[in-house]
Design a protein around this motif. Sequence first.
Motif, PDB file in Angstrom:
ATOM      1  N   HIS A   1      37.928  38.590  29.528  1.00 33.95           N
ATOM      2  CA  HIS A   1      39.383  38.614  29.362  1.00 33.95           C
ATOM      3  C   HIS A   1      39.744  39.444  28.132  1.00 33.95           C
ATOM      4  N   THR A   2      40.707  40.306  28.283  1.00 36.82           N
ATOM      5  CA  THR A   2      41.145  41.164  27.174  1.00 36.82           C
ATOM      6  C   THR A   2      42.543  40.787  26.693  1.00 36.82           C
ATOM      7  N   GLU A   3      43.121  39.769  27.323  1.00 36.80           N
ATOM      8  CA  GLU A   3      44.429  39.240  26.931  1.00 36.80           C
ATOM      9  C   GLU A   3      44.340  37.722  27.002  1.00 36.80           C
ATOM     10  N   GLY A   4      45.381  37.045  26.536  1.00 37.89           N
ATOM     11  CA  GLY A   4      45.409  35.597  26.609  1.00 37.89           C
ATOM     12  C   GLY A   4      45.260  35.115  28.047  1.00 37.89           C
ATOM     13  N   PHE A   5      44.639  33.939  28.216  1.00 29.97           N
ATOM     14  CA  PHE A   5      44.405  33.407  29.556  1.00 29.97           C
ATOM     15  C   PHE A   5      44.214  31.901  29.498  1.00 29.97           C
TER      16      PHE A   5
ATOM     17  N   TYR B   1      45.340  27.239  26.958  1.00 26.30           N
ATOM     18  CA  TYR B   1      45.589  28.685  26.924  1.00 26.30           C
ATOM     19  C   TYR B   1      44.928  29.253  25.680  1.00 26.30           C
ATOM     20  N   VAL B   2      44.194  30.332  25.845  1.00 30.82           N
ATOM     21  CA  VAL B   2      43.498  30.981  24.731  1.00 30.82           C
ATOM     22  C   VAL B   2      44.083  32.368  24.542  1.00 30.82           C
ATOM     23  N   GLU B   3      44.419  32.687  23.288  1.00 28.19           N
ATOM     24  CA  GLU B   3      44.937  34.042  22.995  1.00 28.19           C
ATOM     25  C   GLU B   3      43.846  34.952  22.552  1.00 28.19           C
TER      26      GLU B   3
END
Length: 169
Positions: free
Chosen positions: A156-160, A167-169
């Motif tokens: 992941h290259t963006e929050g997910f 949610y992780v930024e």
Amino acid sequence: MERFIQSIENSVKSENWYSALTLALTIPDICGRLYNPSSGSRKRFEEWFNEYMLHHYTSPFHGEGFTFLSGADCYALRCAFLHEGSNDIMRQKAREVVSKFAFSTTGSHKCMFNDILLLHLPSFCNEVCEGARKWLINNQENPEVQKRMQELLHIHTEGFMVATGIYVE
């Protein structure tokens, strides 16, 4: 799957040769497991290679059935390189014809010198990518493969959402 193929292509473009080779040597394993997860690594690697890559490595010019690189030799290279960082496959049980590999980013491709095979790394990587794309087309209607493909690692290259409510930024 396309993200892995594009990663190989990007590594070739940026001349990140070891990254390109590492991922190229894992593609047959990944595709093989997606298609037949109950089969062993060597068997599924060799089957995938023989179906999608072998045509690049046979030559009637050198005699009927002459093979520059078999699925077994490529699997032996995969094991030697990924587990030992080596191009010498003499200690690998899977080996058939080749004893050592040489890679170049300039010059010749598929040249045998005794039992040493010289491969042009960008060409080898392109052939793997071509095989992987053909495999994708052949399996686009296979629901089991498509389901397992959803389980592939994703960076992941963006929050997910890592899990429900988290949610992780």
